[in-house]
Enzyme design. Sequence first.
Site, PDB file in Angstrom:
ATOM      1  N   LEU A  33     -33.259   9.821 -38.672  1.00  0.00           N
ATOM      2  CA  LEU A  33     -34.407  10.340 -37.902  1.00  0.00           C
ATOM      3  C   LEU A  33     -34.352   9.936 -36.429  1.00  0.00           C
ATOM      4  O   LEU A  33     -35.385   9.893 -35.764  1.00  0.00           O
ATOM      5  CB  LEU A  33     -35.739   9.913 -38.556  1.00  0.00           C
ATOM      6  CG  LEU A  33     -35.936  10.376 -40.007  1.00  0.00           C
ATOM      7  CD1 LEU A  33     -37.305   9.921 -40.532  1.00  0.00           C
ATOM      8  CD2 LEU A  33     -35.821  11.891 -40.153  1.00  0.00           C
ATOM      9  N   PHE A  91     -23.817  16.914 -40.548  1.00  0.00           N
ATOM     10  CA  PHE A  91     -24.366  17.366 -39.259  1.00  0.00           C
ATOM     11  C   PHE A  91     -24.704  16.209 -38.326  1.00  0.00           C
ATOM     12  O   PHE A  91     -25.091  16.433 -37.186  1.00  0.00           O
ATOM     13  CB  PHE A  91     -25.687  18.129 -39.479  1.00  0.00           C
ATOM     14  CG  PHE A  91     -25.561  19.403 -40.256  1.00  0.00           C
ATOM     15  CD1 PHE A  91     -25.158  20.562 -39.638  1.00  0.00           C
ATOM     16  CD2 PHE A  91     -25.865  19.446 -41.608  1.00  0.00           C
ATOM     17  CE1 PHE A  91     -25.054  21.753 -40.339  1.00  0.00           C
ATOM     18  CE2 PHE A  91     -25.766  20.627 -42.324  1.00  0.00           C
ATOM     19  CZ  PHE A  91     -25.359  21.786 -41.691  1.00  0.00           C
ATOM     20  N   ALA A 149     -24.922  13.861 -35.704  1.00  0.00           N
ATOM     21  CA  ALA A 149     -24.196  13.582 -34.459  1.00  0.00           C
ATOM     22  C   ALA A 149     -25.149  13.678 -33.287  1.00  0.00           C
ATOM     23  O   ALA A 149     -26.164  14.375 -33.351  1.00  0.00           O
ATOM     24  CB  ALA A 149     -23.073  14.597 -34.258  1.00  0.00           C
ATOM     25  N   ASN A 154     -21.369   6.665 -32.407  1.00  0.00           N
ATOM     26  CA  ASN A 154     -22.156   7.405 -33.398  1.00  0.00           C
ATOM     27  C   ASN A 154     -21.338   8.516 -34.059  1.00  0.00           C
ATOM     28  O   ASN A 154     -21.283   8.617 -35.275  1.00  0.00           O
ATOM     29  CB  ASN A 154     -23.391   7.998 -32.723  1.00  0.00           C
ATOM     30  CG  ASN A 154     -24.311   8.654 -33.734  1.00  0.00           C
ATOM     31  OD1 ASN A 154     -24.975   7.971 -34.510  1.00  0.00           O
ATOM     32  ND2 ASN A 154     -24.321   9.971 -33.757  1.00  0.00           N
ATOM     33  N   TYR A 197     -18.793  14.942 -25.479  1.00  0.00           N
ATOM     34  CA  TYR A 197     -19.313  15.454 -26.756  1.00  0.00           C
ATOM     35  C   TYR A 197     -18.224  16.263 -27.481  1.00  0.00           C
ATOM     36  O   TYR A 197     -17.894  16.003 -28.647  1.00  0.00           O
ATOM     37  CB  TYR A 197     -20.553  16.318 -26.492  1.00  0.00           C
ATOM     38  CG  TYR A 197     -20.964  17.176 -27.654  1.00  0.00           C
ATOM     39  CD1 TYR A 197     -21.398  16.603 -28.840  1.00  0.00           C
ATOM     40  CD2 TYR A 197     -20.897  18.574 -27.567  1.00  0.00           C
ATOM     41  CE1 TYR A 197     -21.761  17.408 -29.919  1.00  0.00           C
ATOM     42  CE2 TYR A 197     -21.259  19.379 -28.628  1.00  0.00           C
ATOM     43  CZ  TYR A 197     -21.690  18.785 -29.808  1.00  0.00           C
ATOM     44  OH  TYR A 197     -22.038  19.575 -30.873  1.00  0.00           O
ATOM     45  N   PHE A 215     -20.707  28.360 -31.983  1.00  0.00           N
ATOM     46  CA  PHE A 215     -20.978  28.776 -30.616  1.00  0.00           C
ATOM     47  C   PHE A 215     -22.465  28.448 -30.378  1.00  0.00           C
ATOM     48  O   PHE A 215     -22.886  27.367 -30.737  1.00  0.00           O
ATOM     49  CB  PHE A 215     -20.496  30.225 -30.403  1.00  0.00           C
ATOM     50  CG  PHE A 215     -18.992  30.229 -30.223  1.00  0.00           C
ATOM     51  CD1 PHE A 215     -18.150  29.815 -31.265  1.00  0.00           C
ATOM     52  CD2 PHE A 215     -18.406  30.526 -29.013  1.00  0.00           C
ATOM     53  CE1 PHE A 215     -16.766  29.720 -31.089  1.00  0.00           C
ATOM     54  CE2 PHE A 215     -17.032  30.446 -28.826  1.00  0.00           C
ATOM     55  CZ  PHE A 215     -16.219  30.047 -29.866  1.00  0.00           C
ATOM     56  N   ILE A 218     -32.043  29.433 -13.602  1.00  0.00           N
ATOM     57  CA  ILE A 218     -30.786  30.105 -13.967  1.00  0.00           C
ATOM     58  C   ILE A 218     -29.685  29.288 -13.315  1.00  0.00           C
ATOM     59  O   ILE A 218     -29.586  29.246 -12.080  1.00  0.00           O
ATOM     60  CB  ILE A 218     -30.746  31.566 -13.467  1.00  0.00           C
ATOM     61  CG1 ILE A 218     -31.891  32.367 -14.092  1.00  0.00           C
ATOM     62  CG2 ILE A 218     -29.397  32.194 -13.784  1.00  0.00           C
ATOM     63  CD1 ILE A 218     -31.921  33.842 -13.668  1.00  0.00           C
TER      64      ILE A 218
HETATM   65  N1  UDP Z   1     -28.901  27.652 -18.891  1.00  0.00           N
HETATM   66  C1  UDP Z   1     -29.672  28.040 -17.802  1.00  0.00           C
HETATM   67  N2  UDP Z   1     -30.897  27.452 -17.643  1.00  0.00           N
HETATM   68  C2  UDP Z   1     -31.370  26.486 -18.494  1.00  0.00           C
HETATM   69  C3  UDP Z   1     -30.566  26.108 -19.596  1.00  0.00           C
HETATM   70  C4  UDP Z   1     -29.338  26.715 -19.767  1.00  0.00           C
HETATM   71  O1  UDP Z   1     -29.280  28.888 -17.005  1.00  0.00           O
HETATM   72  O2  UDP Z   1     -32.467  25.966 -18.242  1.00  0.00           O
HETATM   73  C5  UDP Z   1     -27.591  28.295 -19.083  1.00  0.00           C
HETATM   74  C6  UDP Z   1     -26.423  27.316 -19.167  1.00  0.00           C
HETATM   75  O3  UDP Z   1     -25.949  27.015 -17.892  1.00  0.00           O
HETATM   76  C7  UDP Z   1     -25.447  28.103 -20.046  1.00  0.00           C
HETATM   77  C8  UDP Z   1     -26.335  28.932 -20.952  1.00  0.00           C
HETATM   78  O4  UDP Z   1     -27.622  28.975 -20.321  1.00  0.00           O
HETATM   79  O5  UDP Z   1     -24.679  28.970 -19.257  1.00  0.00           O
HETATM   80  C9  UDP Z   1     -26.520  28.330 -22.336  1.00  0.00           C
HETATM   81  O6  UDP Z   1     -26.860  26.977 -22.184  1.00  0.00           O
HETATM   82  P1  UDP Z   1     -27.336  26.079 -23.401  1.00  0.00           P
HETATM   83  O7  UDP Z   1     -27.663  24.725 -22.857  1.00  0.00           O
HETATM   84  O8  UDP Z   1     -28.396  26.783 -24.165  1.00  0.00           O
HETATM   85  O9  UDP Z   1     -26.057  26.008 -24.355  1.00  0.00           O
HETATM   86  P2  UDP Z   1     -24.541  25.576 -24.038  1.00  0.00           P
HETATM   87  O10 UDP Z   1     -23.792  26.868 -23.855  1.00  0.00           O
HETATM   88  O11 UDP Z   1     -24.530  24.720 -22.833  1.00  0.00           O
HETATM   89  O12 UDP Z   1     -24.118  24.885 -25.278  1.00  0.00           O
END
Ligand code: UDP
Length: 337
Positions: free
Chosen positions: A34, A74, A76, A93, A142, A170, A208
Site C-alpha cells: 500500500l 505489478f 514497482a 524496490n 525506471y 505502452f 502541453i
Molecule cells: N504530457 C503533457 N502534459 C501533461 C502530462 C503529459 O503534455 O501535463 C505529455 C507528455 O509529455 C507525453 C504525453 O503527454 O508526451 C503522455 O505523458 P504521460 O505522462 O501520460 O505518459 P508517458 O508517455 O510519459 O508514459
Amino acid sequence: MKNVLVVGGAGYIGSHTVFELIENDFSVVVVDDLSTGFEKAIHKDAKFYKGNIKDEEFLNEIFKKEKIDGVIHFAAFSQVGESVLNPLKYYENNVYGTMCLLKSMIKNNVNNIVFSSTAAVYGEPKKVPIEETDEKSPTNCYGETKLAIENMLKWFNNAYGLNHVCFRYFNAAGAHKSGLIGEAHSFETHLIPLVLKVALKQKDYISIFGTDYNTKDKTAVRDYVHVQDLATAHIKALEYLINGGKSDVFNLGSGIPCSVREIINAAKEVTGLNIPVKEEKRREGDPSILTASFLKAKKVLNWEPKHKNIKEIIESAYLWHKNNPEGYVVKAMSINY
Ligand code: UDP
C-alpha cells in the site's frame, strides 16, 4: 479453480487485473504494501496480505499457505522523473524487490510469472510502430530497472526453469466499466487524468509539454491502451504459461497513435467542458512518438485490444474521475462491489 498471486494488486493496472481474474473465476491472493496502492481498490473477493516483497519470510509464509499456480507481478515504483533523481529507490524496490520475489517462488516451486514491463525499455525509438526485437536503450532509470528485471527473468528461466511472460505496456489509460476502480496516484503526472482534472475544475489548465515535435500537430504522440485490455492480456498470459507456453516478451498497445492535442480535444468532446491549455517546453526525456506493434501478442496469445477508440477510453476514465474526484480517499466508505 486456478489460484493466482497478484503482487501489487492494489495499484492501477493490478486492481483492474484482479477484477478481471475474479470475473473469470480465478481465485486471487493479493500482496501489496500500500505504498502507492489503495486497499479500497482491492476486490472484496480477493484474499489480501499487506506486506513488502523484500520481506522473504512474509512471502514464504504466503507461498506455503496458499497453493499458488502463477504470479502476476505489478509491484514497482513507476515515476520516471523520480527514478532519475532517486535511482537507489528504484533499484532497491524494483530490481532487488523482484529478486526477492523470484527467490521465494523458486524456493516454493512456483514456476510461472507474468511481469509488468514498459515501453520505456526502448527509449527513443528508431522507427514506429515498435517491435519487440527493436533496440532497447532506456532514457531513464525506471525503464532501466524494468529492462534489468526482464534480463534477470531470462537468466532465471535458463537456470531455474522459472517461466515468464513480460509485457511492455505502452500508455495505460481508462478505468473499469463499473466506475468503481480507476487511476489514482498521490502525485499525478499522466496526461489523461490531468486533462480530466482540468475539465472538472480541480486544476486551472493542462500544460502541453512540447509544441515543436516532428509530428502531425507538433505535440508528442503516444499509444493509449485501455487498462481492461491490459488486464485481459494478463489472463491470457497466465493460461499460456500454465499450459506450457515458452517464456517470452510482448508489447501491449492499441496501435493507434494519438497526440497530446488529440487527447485534449477528445476529452473536450467527451466531457462537453472547457479545458484551458498552456503551451510549455518539452518534458525532459520524452520521446516524440511511441506506438506499439502488438502483432506478436495477437499471434502467440490471441490477444487484441477491444477498445480502439480514444473517446471510449477517455469516457471510461471520466466516469471514474467524475464520481471519485478525490480518488479513493473520499468515496472510500461508499464503495460497494
Ligand atoms: N504530457 C503533457 N502534459 C501533461 C502530462 C503529459 O503534455 O501535463 C505529455 C507528455 O509529455 C507525453 C504525453 O503527454 O508526451 C503522455 O505523458 P504521460 O505522462 O501520460 O505518459 P508517458 O508517455 O510519459 O508514459
